[in-house]
Design a protein around this motif. Sequence first.
Motif, mmCIF file in Angstrom:
data_model
loop_
_atom_site.group_PDB
_atom_site.id
_atom_site.type_symbol
_atom_site.label_atom_id
_atom_site.label_comp_id
_atom_site.label_asym_id
_atom_site.label_seq_id
_atom_site.Cartn_x
_atom_site.Cartn_y
_atom_site.Cartn_z
ATOM 1 N N ASP A 38 0.366 -0.979 0.020
ATOM 2 C CA ASP A 38 -0.035 -0.117 -0.625
ATOM 3 C C ASP A 38 1.155 1.158 -0.148
ATOM 4 O OD1 ASP A 38 -2.234 -1.510 -0.061
ATOM 5 O OD2 ASP A 38 -2.454 -1.075 2.515
ATOM 6 N N GLU A 41 1.864 2.158 -3.636
ATOM 7 C CA GLU A 41 1.095 2.533 -4.195
ATOM 8 C C GLU A 41 0.759 4.618 -4.702
ATOM 9 O OE1 GLU A 41 -3.140 1.227 -4.241
ATOM 10 O OE2 GLU A 41 -1.921 -0.930 -3.724
ATOM 11 N N VAL A 54 -5.820 4.961 -0.063
ATOM 12 C CA VAL A 54 -4.883 3.788 -0.032
ATOM 13 C C VAL A 54 -4.580 3.944 1.423
ATOM 14 C CG1 VAL A 54 -2.559 3.574 -0.786
ATOM 15 C CG2 VAL A 54 -4.187 4.823 -2.164
#
Length: 118
Positions: A38, A41, A54
């Motif tokens: 995560d 990202e 996110v």
Amino acid sequence: MKLYQTILLAAVMVTATACSNWIYRIDVPQGNFLDTGDVKELRMGMSKEQVAYVLGNPVVEDSFNKDTWYYVYDMKRGMSKRGKDFQKQLVLSFDDGKLAKADGDFELSEDFDTPLDQ
């Protein structure tokens, strides 16, 4: 009789301390658990809403600077045989509502400096 009580008390104390490792103690996690995938990202220029989507909402927002978010994860181990206590942090800074900087204990993606197409 007094000697018998003293020996009995000593035996109970030795037995109780020998059994202290038998007591189960739970691990106590606190804060935001962030997955490395995560965090990778994240991209420069993401809005606060995109970052919250996110990573989730931050544990702490700076009261004096609304453009700094703190993600903190703290693990207190109940028993030492399951590992050591640890803490991980990620500090995100925003400029005009867009992600500008990320610091902390997580490795960022090589594409972090490449802004998202909008």
